[in-house]
Design a protein around this motif. Sequence first.
Motif, PDB file in Angstrom:
ATOM      1  N   SER A 152       0.825  -1.207   0.000  1.00  0.00           N
ATOM      2  CA  SER A 152       0.000   0.000   0.000  1.00  0.00           C
ATOM      3  C   SER A 152       0.859   1.257   0.000  1.00  0.00           C
ATOM      4  O   SER A 152       0.596   2.200  -0.754  1.00  0.00           O
ATOM      5  N   VAL A 153       1.878   1.278   0.835  1.00  0.00           N
ATOM      6  CA  VAL A 153       2.781   2.437   0.856  1.00  0.00           C
ATOM      7  C   VAL A 153       3.541   2.522  -0.472  1.00  0.00           C
ATOM      8  O   VAL A 153       3.706   3.603  -1.038  1.00  0.00           O
TER       9      VAL A 153
ATOM     10  N   ALA B 198       4.245   4.973  -5.873  1.00  0.00           N
ATOM     11  CA  ALA B 198       4.136   4.803  -7.323  1.00  0.00           C
ATOM     12  C   ALA B 198       3.116   5.775  -7.901  1.00  0.00           C
ATOM     13  O   ALA B 198       3.335   6.365  -8.971  1.00  0.00           O
ATOM     14  N   GLY B 199       2.004   5.960  -7.203  1.00  0.00           N
ATOM     15  CA  GLY B 199       0.998   6.930  -7.644  1.00  0.00           C
ATOM     16  C   GLY B 199       1.529   8.344  -7.623  1.00  0.00           C
ATOM     17  O   GLY B 199       1.250   9.131  -8.540  1.00  0.00           O
ATOM     18  N   LEU B 200       2.277   8.682  -6.584  1.00  0.00           N
ATOM     19  CA  LEU B 200       2.902  10.000  -6.527  1.00  0.00           C
ATOM     20  C   LEU B 200       3.851  10.208  -7.702  1.00  0.00           C
ATOM     21  O   LEU B 200       3.842  11.259  -8.347  1.00  0.00           O
TER      22      LEU B 200
ATOM     23  N   GLN C 163       4.835  12.624 -13.058  1.00  0.00           N
ATOM     24  CA  GLN C 163       5.198  12.485 -14.466  1.00  0.00           C
ATOM     25  C   GLN C 163       4.147  13.118 -15.379  1.00  0.00           C
ATOM     26  O   GLN C 163       4.484  13.686 -16.410  1.00  0.00           O
ATOM     27  N   VAL C 164       2.880  12.998 -14.988  1.00  0.00           N
ATOM     28  CA  VAL C 164       1.792  13.540 -15.804  1.00  0.00           C
ATOM     29  C   VAL C 164       1.760  15.053 -15.699  1.00  0.00           C
ATOM     30  O   VAL C 164       1.502  15.748 -16.681  1.00  0.00           O
ATOM     31  N   LEU C 165       1.994  15.567 -14.495  1.00  0.00           N
ATOM     32  CA  LEU C 165       1.931  17.022 -14.293  1.00  0.00           C
ATOM     33  C   LEU C 165       3.251  17.595 -14.605  1.00  0.00           C
ATOM     34  O   LEU C 165       3.979  18.219 -14.714  1.00  0.00           O
TER      35      LEU C 165
END
Length: 127
Positions: free
Chosen positions: A112-113, A118-120, A125-127
């Motif tokens: 989960s951490v 990974a989401g961060l 990368q997208v922003l």
Amino acid sequence: MGAHIWMAVAAGGAVGAVGRNAVSRAAMHFLGPNFPWGTLAVNVLGSFAMGFFIVWLAHREPASPALRAFLTVGLLGAFTTFSTFSLDAVTLYRDRTLMVAGVYVLASVILSVGGLFAGLAAGRQVL
């Protein structure tokens, strides 16, 4: 799954989400923003409530599937997913072994951490 189960989950989710927001805001107001007191509070309260409701529902067997869905998946699922995690860990310990429960706990926390990191990273990368 019938429509009444979906509605029970949705109604419970609405109540749980509002409750989580209220606890988080109150914790921030009274205890400040320097520690996730709101999250800690909802996780501990949610775990307590999950244990309580599971016992309560077991004594009401056959409990209404809609009531069970409202309380466990809807209300506590939206209030906190930690209550379900806690129930799963205790059930694994009770029904299997400490080692299996320990692997589940460690995997849940680490993955989960790791997923959050990974989401961060993906978001950056997208922003």
